[in-house]
Design a protein around this motif. Sequence first.
Motif, PDB file in Angstrom:
ATOM      1  N   UNK A 280       0.841  -1.205   0.000  1.00  0.00           N
ATOM      2  CA  UNK A 280       0.000   0.000   0.000  1.00  0.00           C
ATOM      3  C   UNK A 280       0.873   1.252   0.000  1.00  0.00           C
TER       4      UNK A 280
ATOM      5  N   UNK B  28       2.447  10.328  -1.871  1.00  0.00           N
ATOM      6  CA  UNK B  28       2.150  10.252  -0.431  1.00  0.00           C
ATOM      7  C   UNK B  28       3.157   9.312   0.229  1.00  0.00           C
TER       8      UNK B  28
ATOM      9  N   UNK C  56       2.016   1.924  -3.446  1.00  0.00           N
ATOM     10  CA  UNK C  56       0.952   2.508  -4.277  1.00  0.00           C
ATOM     11  C   UNK C  56       0.735   3.977  -3.916  1.00  0.00           C
ATOM     12  N   UNK C  57       0.782   4.282  -2.611  1.00  0.00           N
ATOM     13  CA  UNK C  57       0.610   5.677  -2.173  1.00  0.00           C
ATOM     14  C   UNK C  57       1.764   6.543  -2.678  1.00  0.00           C
TER      15      UNK C  57
ATOM     16  N   UNK D 150       3.330   6.352  -5.372  1.00  0.00           N
ATOM     17  CA  UNK D 150       3.172   6.718  -6.782  1.00  0.00           C
ATOM     18  C   UNK D 150       2.343   7.995  -6.940  1.00  0.00           C
ATOM     19  N   UNK D 151       1.561   8.314  -5.895  1.00  0.00           N
ATOM     20  CA  UNK D 151       0.803   9.569  -5.916  1.00  0.00           C
ATOM     21  C   UNK D 151       1.454  10.623  -5.018  1.00  0.00           C
TER      22      UNK D 151
END
Lengths: 261, 87
Positions: free
Chosen positions: A220, A229, A223-224, A226-227
């Motif tokens: 997770x 965060x 994935x965060x 990549x934005x």
Amino acid sequence: MTREIRYSEAILEATDQCMEQDPRVYVIGLGVTDPKGIFGTTLGLEAKYGAKRVMDMPASENAMTGVAIGSTLVGLHPIITHQRVDFALLTLDQIINNASKWHYMFGASGGVPLVIRLIIGRGWGQGPQHSQSIQALFGHIPGLKVIMPATPHDAKGLFVAAVEDDNPVIFFEHRWLHNIHGPVPEELYREPIGRARVMKEGKDVTIVATSHMVLESTHASEALARDGIEAEVVDVRTIKPLDTACILGSVEKNRAPDCRR
Amino acid sequence: MGFGAEVLAIVAEELFGGLKCPPRRIAYPDAYTPSSPSMANSYYPRVVDIVNAAREMMGLPQKSEDELGIPRDGPLDIPDKSFTGPF
């Protein structure tokens, strides 16, 4: 470069090395001598150490836990294994009313150096009686230590610490961790019970996780990222005693915990 | 009433005034663990749930697994593609 082995192999190696260094350590549990060897974690131990130190047991879980506790009182160090946490519910009387309190009630006679391996996690067709995750239930009991390693490295180090502990330790392993690989030193080593670990640093949000969900939380965090965060992932490792300083330190930095079970 | 509740209780006791938003728990639902793959897929929290909890806390819109680039590996009760039968 440290050698990489599976989580299940890390438990087997820890058990083997503990038995090698201390003749008081023995293994007991339904299926520990089975060809499958509890997901590979007890394979070859009976051949190496003999039937007196590696033994199957009848499906009388509570009575056999009482036998294991009794054996600690004459100096032995049992490792008792249940293939599902659900089967250990029969043994709560011995664990809660005897093992956890022995040191407190009969201090002069010492504690009960007992390791109880409990396997949790989902799996095809397991259903409501074979895949519960009831670690919190054990965490409620004073006198029990409850550990939930997420990596092969911690599985070995915390297992050794559990075997060498003077009091009962509950060792939770998620079935989906058995096949993950990771670096594990070949020599005997210990990881401290009661210490969390920051798996991944981040400054925006804190994710506190245990066992298999540590891996999910790491995914997770990727994935965060990549934005843009940055999530910090805290691997609790020991749910009792809980490393509140580590958790609070991370939350204080990020001020917003997102807490996995 | 799981372990996450204890973590949030400690955080609330020690750091309540400093939190930027309410903390979140992600855990199994208060229901029986399922037998069938179709039920497993809606029972077990997954990576996308963790991501979206964090996004919600930060005031960002929810995203799908495709939007996040998270691969879907099939049923949530089968550990890998080599699995062929019951445990």
